[in-house]
Scaffold this active site. Structure first.
Site, PDB file in Angstrom:
ATOM      1  N   LYS A   1      56.403  -5.267  61.617  1.00  0.00           N
ATOM      2  CA  LYS A   1      55.064  -4.811  61.311  1.00  0.00           C
ATOM      3  C   LYS A   1      54.810  -4.888  59.808  1.00  0.00           C
ATOM      4  O   LYS A   1      53.673  -4.922  59.366  1.00  0.00           O
ATOM      5  CB  LYS A   1      54.892  -3.339  61.760  1.00  0.00           C
ATOM      6  CG  LYS A   1      55.169  -3.095  63.222  1.00  0.00           C
ATOM      7  CD  LYS A   1      55.192  -1.581  63.490  1.00  0.00           C
ATOM      8  CE  LYS A   1      55.697  -1.315  64.896  1.00  0.00           C
ATOM      9  NZ  LYS A   1      56.078   0.100  65.052  1.00  0.00           N
ATOM     10  N   GLY A   2      55.893  -4.866  59.047  1.00  0.00           N
ATOM     11  CA  GLY A   2      55.785  -4.722  57.587  1.00  0.00           C
ATOM     12  C   GLY A   2      54.953  -5.785  56.897  1.00  0.00           C
ATOM     13  O   GLY A   2      54.330  -5.530  55.884  1.00  0.00           O
TER      14      GLY A   2
ATOM     15  N   GLU B   1      56.761 -12.290  54.762  1.00  0.00           N
ATOM     16  CA  GLU B   1      57.595 -11.091  54.934  1.00  0.00           C
ATOM     17  C   GLU B   1      57.175 -10.001  53.955  1.00  0.00           C
ATOM     18  O   GLU B   1      56.633 -10.291  52.888  1.00  0.00           O
ATOM     19  CB  GLU B   1      59.058 -11.456  54.641  1.00  0.00           C
ATOM     20  CG  GLU B   1      59.957 -11.510  55.847  1.00  0.00           C
ATOM     21  CD  GLU B   1      60.303 -10.150  56.442  1.00  0.00           C
ATOM     22  OE1 GLU B   1      59.480  -9.214  56.377  1.00  0.00           O
ATOM     23  OE2 GLU B   1      61.404 -10.040  56.998  1.00  0.00           O
ATOM     24  N   ASP B   2      57.470  -8.775  54.311  1.00  0.00           N
ATOM     25  CA  ASP B   2      57.217  -7.677  53.382  1.00  0.00           C
ATOM     26  C   ASP B   2      58.281  -7.624  52.293  1.00  0.00           C
ATOM     27  O   ASP B   2      57.983  -7.529  51.111  1.00  0.00           O
ATOM     28  CB  ASP B   2      57.121  -6.325  54.127  1.00  0.00           C
ATOM     29  CG  ASP B   2      58.328  -6.023  55.025  1.00  0.00           C
ATOM     30  OD1 ASP B   2      59.213  -6.888  55.182  1.00  0.00           O
ATOM     31  OD2 ASP B   2      58.378  -4.907  55.585  1.00  0.00           O
TER      32      ASP B   2
ATOM     33  N   ASP C   1      65.809  -8.145  51.738  1.00  0.00           N
ATOM     34  CA  ASP C   1      66.807  -7.191  51.264  1.00  0.00           C
ATOM     35  C   ASP C   1      68.174  -7.873  51.383  1.00  0.00           C
ATOM     36  O   ASP C   1      68.546  -8.658  50.520  1.00  0.00           O
ATOM     37  CB  ASP C   1      66.653  -5.937  52.149  1.00  0.00           C
ATOM     38  CG  ASP C   1      67.501  -4.779  51.722  1.00  0.00           C
ATOM     39  OD1 ASP C   1      67.843  -4.691  50.547  1.00  0.00           O
ATOM     40  OD2 ASP C   1      67.829  -3.928  52.576  1.00  0.00           O
TER      41      ASP C   1
ATOM     42  N   LYS D   1      64.647  -7.877  46.823  1.00  0.00           N
ATOM     43  CA  LYS D   1      65.691  -7.077  46.159  1.00  0.00           C
ATOM     44  C   LYS D   1      66.904  -7.981  46.014  1.00  0.00           C
ATOM     45  O   LYS D   1      67.828  -7.912  46.836  1.00  0.00           O
ATOM     46  CB  LYS D   1      66.080  -5.880  47.038  1.00  0.00           C
ATOM     47  CG  LYS D   1      65.091  -4.749  47.084  1.00  0.00           C
ATOM     48  CD  LYS D   1      65.729  -3.613  47.880  1.00  0.00           C
ATOM     49  CE  LYS D   1      64.754  -2.598  48.351  1.00  0.00           C
ATOM     50  NZ  LYS D   1      65.338  -1.672  49.355  1.00  0.00           N
TER      51      LYS D   1
ATOM     52  N   PHE E   1      64.666   2.230  47.712  1.00  0.00           N
ATOM     53  CA  PHE E   1      63.970   2.142  48.989  1.00  0.00           C
ATOM     54  C   PHE E   1      62.487   2.388  48.765  1.00  0.00           C
ATOM     55  O   PHE E   1      62.089   3.445  48.301  1.00  0.00           O
ATOM     56  CB  PHE E   1      64.536   3.129  50.010  1.00  0.00           C
ATOM     57  CG  PHE E   1      64.097   2.803  51.398  1.00  0.00           C
ATOM     58  CD1 PHE E   1      64.760   1.847  52.152  1.00  0.00           C
ATOM     59  CD2 PHE E   1      62.973   3.419  51.945  1.00  0.00           C
ATOM     60  CE1 PHE E   1      64.319   1.518  53.427  1.00  0.00           C
ATOM     61  CE2 PHE E   1      62.532   3.094  53.222  1.00  0.00           C
ATOM     62  CZ  PHE E   1      63.206   2.141  53.960  1.00  0.00           C
TER      63      PHE E   1
ATOM     64  N   ASP F   1      57.663   0.758  55.596  1.00  0.00           N
ATOM     65  CA  ASP F   1      57.729   2.106  56.151  1.00  0.00           C
ATOM     66  C   ASP F   1      59.022   2.821  55.825  1.00  0.00           C
ATOM     67  O   ASP F   1      60.040   2.202  55.488  1.00  0.00           O
ATOM     68  CB  ASP F   1      57.617   2.044  57.677  1.00  0.00           C
ATOM     69  CG  ASP F   1      58.894   1.494  58.319  1.00  0.00           C
ATOM     70  OD1 ASP F   1      59.268   0.348  58.002  1.00  0.00           O
ATOM     71  OD2 ASP F   1      59.534   2.220  59.098  1.00  0.00           O
TER      72      ASP F   1
ATOM     73  N   ARG G   1      53.185   3.094  55.783  1.00  0.00           N
ATOM     74  CA  ARG G   1      52.808   1.670  55.753  1.00  0.00           C
ATOM     75  C   ARG G   1      51.418   1.489  55.146  1.00  0.00           C
ATOM     76  O   ARG G   1      51.110   0.467  54.561  1.00  0.00           O
ATOM     77  CB  ARG G   1      52.785   1.089  57.171  1.00  0.00           C
ATOM     78  CG  ARG G   1      54.145   0.991  57.840  1.00  0.00           C
ATOM     79  CD  ARG G   1      54.021   0.158  59.120  1.00  0.00           C
ATOM     80  NE  ARG G   1      55.184   0.296  59.982  1.00  0.00           N
ATOM     81  CZ  ARG G   1      56.302  -0.407  59.869  1.00  0.00           C
ATOM     82  NH1 ARG G   1      56.433  -1.294  58.902  1.00  0.00           N
ATOM     83  NH2 ARG G   1      57.297  -0.229  60.703  1.00  0.00           N
TER      84      ARG G   1
HETATM   85  P1  IMP Z   1      67.064  -7.621  55.522  1.00  0.00           P
HETATM   86  O1  IMP Z   1      67.366  -8.248  56.849  1.00  0.00           O
HETATM   87  O2  IMP Z   1      68.201  -6.736  55.057  1.00  0.00           O
HETATM   88  O3  IMP Z   1      66.665  -8.609  54.462  1.00  0.00           O
HETATM   89  O4  IMP Z   1      65.924  -6.561  55.758  1.00  0.00           O
HETATM   90  C1  IMP Z   1      64.614  -6.897  55.883  1.00  0.00           C
HETATM   91  C2  IMP Z   1      63.825  -5.778  56.526  1.00  0.00           C
HETATM   92  O5  IMP Z   1      64.386  -4.490  56.213  1.00  0.00           O
HETATM   93  C3  IMP Z   1      62.417  -5.734  55.991  1.00  0.00           C
HETATM   94  O6  IMP Z   1      61.546  -6.562  56.727  1.00  0.00           O
HETATM   95  C4  IMP Z   1      62.083  -4.262  56.100  1.00  0.00           C
HETATM   96  O7  IMP Z   1      61.556  -3.966  57.389  1.00  0.00           O
HETATM   97  C5  IMP Z   1      63.397  -3.529  55.926  1.00  0.00           C
HETATM   98  N1  IMP Z   1      63.593  -3.034  54.542  1.00  0.00           N
HETATM   99  C6  IMP Z   1      64.475  -3.468  53.623  1.00  0.00           C
HETATM  100  N2  IMP Z   1      64.365  -2.798  52.464  1.00  0.00           N
HETATM  101  C7  IMP Z   1      63.358  -1.903  52.647  1.00  0.00           C
HETATM  102  C8  IMP Z   1      62.730  -0.921  51.793  1.00  0.00           C
HETATM  103  O8  IMP Z   1      63.058  -0.715  50.615  1.00  0.00           O
HETATM  104  N3  IMP Z   1      61.721  -0.201  52.358  1.00  0.00           N
HETATM  105  C9  IMP Z   1      61.282  -0.388  53.639  1.00  0.00           C
HETATM  106  N4  IMP Z   1      61.843  -1.296  54.467  1.00  0.00           N
HETATM  107  C10 IMP Z   1      62.861  -2.055  53.976  1.00  0.00           C
HETATM  108 MG    MG Z   2      60.912  -1.742  58.529  1.00  0.00          MG
END
Ligand code: IMP
Ligand code: MG
Length: 175
Positions: free
Chosen positions: A41-42, A97-98, A101, A129, A151, A158, A164
C-alpha cells in the site's frame, strides 16, 4: 500510547522533489509511454503524485506484496498478496515503491517481473536507506531522497498501518 512524530522531510520538499523526478522521467521516456506499477500500500501516495506530474502517456497497475509483519523488523519472507491485472509484455515498466530498505522485496519482484517480458524495467523510489541494503544487486534508477537508518512514516509509509496519510515524512518518537 500516543506517538510523537518528528518531521524529517517537510511536505513542500517532498512535493518539489517529486516534480523534479517526474520531469526527469518524462524526459527519459520522451516519445514513448510508461507503465507504472504501484507497490501497495505504501507506494500509493507517491505513485499518484508522480503520475500527476508526468507529461508522457501513463498506464497504471497495482501489486501488493508483503515482506514485513507488523512492527519494524523485516521477516525476510516476501509473498504476493495481489498480482497485476495486465500483462507486461513489450511495455516500458517503472516500478514505484515507497522505500527500499534491505532490498529483499525489490530483488524478488524484479526477478518475477523480468520473466514476464517487459521491453524495459526500471525502479523508482520515494525513499532509500542505502545503509540497510542486504540485496546489493538492486539498482535504483530514480530516488527522491536517501535517508539515514531511521524508521519513517507518512506519504504512504506506515507504522502498524497508521500514519500513511501524513503529507510529510516523519520519524516516530514514542512518548
Ligand atoms: P525491504 O524489502 O527491506 O527493502 O523493505 C521494503 C518495505 O519495508 C517497504 O515497502 C516498506 O513497506 C517497509 N519499510 C522499510 N523501511 C520502512 C520504514 O522506515 N518505515 C515504514 N516502512 C518501512
Ligand atoms: Mg509497510
Amino acid at each position: 500510547m500516543k506517538d510523537k512524530i518528528r518531521v524529517l522531510i517537510p511536505e513542500n520538499d517532498v512535493n518539489r522533489k517529486i516534480s523534479e523526478i517526474a520531469a526527469q522521467i518524462s524526459q527519459d521516456y520522451a516519445g514513448g509511454e510508461v507503465h507504472l506499477i504501484c507497490i501497495l500500500k505504501g507506494g500509493v501516495f507517491f505513485t499518484c503524485e508522480l503520475a500527476k506530474r508526468l507529461t508522457i502517456p501513463v498506464s497504471l497497475d497495482f501489486m501488493s506484496v508483503s515482506s514485513y509483519g507488523s512492527g519494524t523488523q523485516s521477516s525476510g519472507v516476501v509473498k504476493i498478496i495481489k498480482d497485476l491485472d495486465e500483462p507486461l509484455e513489450g511495455k516500458d515498466v517503472l516500478i514505484v515503491e515507497d522505500i527500499i530498505d534491505s532490498g529483499r522485496t525489490l530483488a524478488y519482484l524484479m526477478e518475477i517481473l523480468e520473466k514476464r517480458g517487459p521491453k524495459s524495467i526500471r525502479l523508482c523510489t520515494l525513499l532509500d536507506k542505502p545503509e540497510r541494503r542486504v540485496k546489493k544487486q538492486v539498482k535504483v534508477d530514480y530516488t527522491c531522497f536517501s535517508i539515514p537508518d531511521e524508521f519513517v512514516v507518512g506519504y504512504g509509509l506506515d507504522y502498524d498501518q497508521k500514519y500513511r496519510n501524513l503529507p510529510y515524512i516523519g520519524v516516530v518518537e514514542q512518548l
